[in-house]
Write a protein that holds these residues in place. Sequence first.
Motif, PDB file in Angstrom:
ATOM      1  N   HIS A 198       0.761  -1.187   0.101  1.00 51.93           N
ATOM      2  CA  HIS A 198       0.036  -0.068   0.073  1.00 51.93           C
ATOM      3  C   HIS A 198       0.860   1.442   0.174  1.00 51.93           C
ATOM      4  N   PHE A 199       0.704   2.340  -0.821  1.00 55.69           N
ATOM      5  CA  PHE A 199       1.287   3.709  -0.894  1.00 55.69           C
ATOM      6  C   PHE A 199       0.059   4.613  -0.374  1.00 55.69           C
ATOM      7  N   GLU A 200       0.092   4.994   0.683  1.00 54.45           N
ATOM      8  CA  GLU A 200      -1.033   5.863   1.341  1.00 54.45           C
ATOM      9  C   GLU A 200      -0.617   7.206   1.537  1.00 54.45           C
ATOM     10  N   PRO A 201      -0.904   8.227   0.619  1.00 52.45           N
ATOM     11  CA  PRO A 201      -0.429   9.524   0.889  1.00 52.45           C
ATOM     12  C   PRO A 201      -1.249  10.201   2.097  1.00 52.45           C
ATOM     13  N   GLN A 202      -0.328  10.921   2.793  1.00 53.01           N
ATOM     14  CA  GLN A 202      -0.837  11.972   4.073  1.00 53.01           C
ATOM     15  C   GLN A 202      -0.364  13.076   3.799  1.00 53.01           C
ATOM     16  N   ARG A 203      -0.426  14.011   4.849  1.00 57.29           N
ATOM     17  CA  ARG A 203       0.009  15.437   4.717  1.00 57.29           C
ATOM     18  C   ARG A 203       1.394  15.433   4.499  1.00 57.29           C
ATOM     19  N   SER A 204       1.933  14.605   5.493  1.00 58.20           N
ATOM     20  CA  SER A 204       3.544  14.886   5.609  1.00 58.20           C
ATOM     21  C   SER A 204       4.235  13.821   4.496  1.00 58.20           C
ATOM     22  N   GLY A 205       3.722  13.172   4.069  1.00 55.66           N
ATOM     23  CA  GLY A 205       4.382  12.123   2.851  1.00 55.66           C
ATOM     24  C   GLY A 205       3.623  10.850   2.655  1.00 55.66           C
ATOM     25  N   THR A 206       4.021   9.985   2.001  1.00 54.76           N
ATOM     26  CA  THR A 206       3.266   8.728   1.700  1.00 54.76           C
ATOM     27  C   THR A 206       3.947   7.502   2.637  1.00 54.76           C
ATOM     28  N   VAL A 207       2.796   6.891   3.391  1.00 59.38           N
ATOM     29  CA  VAL A 207       3.102   5.742   4.343  1.00 59.38           C
ATOM     30  C   VAL A 207       3.129   4.612   3.169  1.00 59.38           C
ATOM     31  N   VAL A 208       4.271   3.845   3.537  1.00 63.26           N
ATOM     32  CA  VAL A 208       4.143   2.440   2.729  1.00 63.26           C
ATOM     33  C   VAL A 208       3.952   1.481   3.525  1.00 63.26           C
ATOM     34  N   ARG A 209       2.847   0.555   3.549  1.00 59.80           N
ATOM     35  CA  ARG A 209       2.715  -0.580   4.145  1.00 59.80           C
ATOM     36  C   ARG A 209       2.482  -1.701   3.338  1.00 59.80           C
ATOM     37  N   ALA A 210       2.804  -2.746   4.025  1.00 61.09           N
ATOM     38  CA  ALA A 210       2.614  -4.401   3.590  1.00 61.09           C
ATOM     39  C   ALA A 210       1.851  -5.200   4.231  1.00 61.09           C
ATOM     40  N   ARG A 211       1.072  -5.907   3.533  1.00 66.45           N
ATOM     41  CA  ARG A 211       0.032  -6.732   4.294  1.00 66.45           C
ATOM     42  C   ARG A 211       1.059  -8.233   4.366  1.00 66.45           C
ATOM     43  N   ILE A 212       1.338  -8.349   5.443  1.00 67.89           N
ATOM     44  CA  ILE A 212       2.148  -9.544   5.600  1.00 67.89           C
ATOM     45  C   ILE A 212       1.408 -10.621   6.558  1.00 67.89           C
ATOM     46  N   ASP A 213       1.267 -11.833   6.186  1.00 65.67           N
ATOM     47  CA  ASP A 213       0.535 -12.647   7.142  1.00 65.67           C
ATOM     48  C   ASP A 213      -0.846 -12.390   7.373  1.00 65.67           C
ATOM     49  N   GLY A 214      -1.448 -11.597   6.411  1.00 64.20           N
ATOM     50  CA  GLY A 214      -2.823 -10.846   6.903  1.00 64.20           C
ATOM     51  C   GLY A 214      -2.675  -9.756   7.546  1.00 64.20           C
ATOM     52  N   VAL A 215      -1.543  -9.087   7.883  1.00 67.57           N
ATOM     53  CA  VAL A 215      -1.619  -7.972   9.016  1.00 67.57           C
ATOM     54  C   VAL A 215      -0.854  -6.868   8.282  1.00 67.57           C
ATOM     55  N   MET A 216      -1.256  -6.018   8.447  1.00 69.73           N
ATOM     56  CA  MET A 216      -0.508  -4.657   7.763  1.00 69.73           C
ATOM     57  C   MET A 216       0.879  -4.182   8.737  1.00 69.73           C
ATOM     58  N   ARG A 217       1.976  -3.950   8.067  1.00 71.01           N
ATOM     59  CA  ARG A 217       3.047  -3.793   8.580  1.00 71.01           C
ATOM     60  C   ARG A 217       3.847  -2.449   8.011  1.00 71.01           C
TER      61      ARG A 217
END
Length: 557
Positions: A198-217
Amino acid sequence: MTTPEHAWLPLGALLHRAGLITEQQLAQALARQAEEGGRLGRAIVDLGFLTDRQIAAALAEQYDLEFVSFAATPPEPEAVQRLPEELARRYAALPVRVLDDGRLLLAVADPTNVSTADDLRLALGEKFTLAVAELRELELAVSRSYRPKIELVPTADDATVADAEVHDIRDLSSGKPTISTVNALLAAAVEDGASDLHFEPQRSGTVVRARIDGVMRELSVIPRHMQAAIASRLKVMGRLDLAERRAPQDGRVTVTLGGEPLDLRIAVVPSRHGEQIVLRILNRQEHRPSFADLGMDAESQIPFLQALAQPFGAIVVCGPTGSGKTTTLYAGVELLNQPQRAIMTIEDPIEQELAGINQIEVDPKAGLTFARGLRTLLRSDPDVLMVGEIRDEETAAIAFQAAMTGHLVLTSLHAHSAAAAIARLRDMAVPPALIASSLNCLVAQRLARRLCVECREPYEARPADVGLPESDGPVTLYSAVGCPSCADSGYIGRVALYEVLAVRGEIRSLIEESTEMIFQAAVRNGMRTLREAGTRLVLDGVCSAEEIRRVTGDRLT
């Protein structure tokens, strides 16, 4: 390499002498090895008698070598630098540390492979001492040790950087920093076993998260001044319209990582602070899915195999997104894959290529939907049909008509439980009489994270905590802790929970009744519920009680 006095003992004899396997299990493993080839240790693991870790520890004892656990002994960076990444990956080898005499302690999975040791000695130009590590842990340690560092340093004026013009973004998307950043993030996600990035844009930047074993990290945060370039690069990969920023877009691309092909599904959605982009990672596995890979318990296997043995009817696998439904369907299809049967599938997308099976991929842009493709397949003389997913009334009607008219149909459906799937089919306008006459069985499943055996901690709990009567006395459960081996998550890998409802007898007569009535009847007839399957995994120390509650919730039906 020194040769201890017991190194002449075959591995099987060593394992038997240590009491790790019985004589009967050794005979089974030797028979499998003779039939399929390969090493005895692989056969023992495939049969479920021992784990890779136990085999590795036995090899270390057999050859009087050190057994390395990377959870307890992380590799030293200065040692890792002495072996090029290409060689580490090619030979599944990793330097652990520099010994007092200046030699490298080099961990390998198979210390018996003399040619590998000779090649490494020649490439390194120095002597080393071998150690033994579990293959899966070793491969993970290699990936983490050579992973490029993702250092994204925000600039002072990030907060005032405006969105770039389209022609500027095109230039940025092909720049080396942009490409290397996207590649590094994707490689990190794949090597950690992520299903989505996931590339999730926020006010201060883009948070990059991965779904690993069904849970976001969370993996990283992209500074705002790089946000437009990264988004553009991802859209270029998916062949999407760079100028369009106000409407959702979907794309796909096939890439390679370490020589392995990956299918990426790219979804772009406009959000308050920019475009949110999600990559679904579909890893084309080389090995065919087998029924043994499912890990289905014996009580659930019987009705499932009975349903597969029928000449016609429908088998429906249900559960939420990411619960392993497609893997179960593939395993069932592979079990049926014989020369005397014509097997065809329609999928979105094709996640694995199965030899001897005709597979069709849905393409809505070309007018090839599940319903239209299914109609065409029915005119192609199939014995078995696999429909990736029932999404609408038309597909449901065609699939169940096919099941009633002499075809064996395997498909999936989104429903909370096996009993709830019947109500879901009724909601999709499938006539109850058609459901009762054509449905063979329903399979509900979930995926729960496995506890990391390196760091899990035992504790005493009340029987009521896992749904057992108080008269049973205290039980020993395990909690997740976190260590380097599991990236401090406390979990490594996942295990499936199954609930198989055979549709026969009393169940057929209750098709029009409530989900609760169907569920209670199924339990009376011996169905093992998802909660019961989860409880067994908790008592066996495979999962934590918290994890089972997370994936099953409080819903029983």
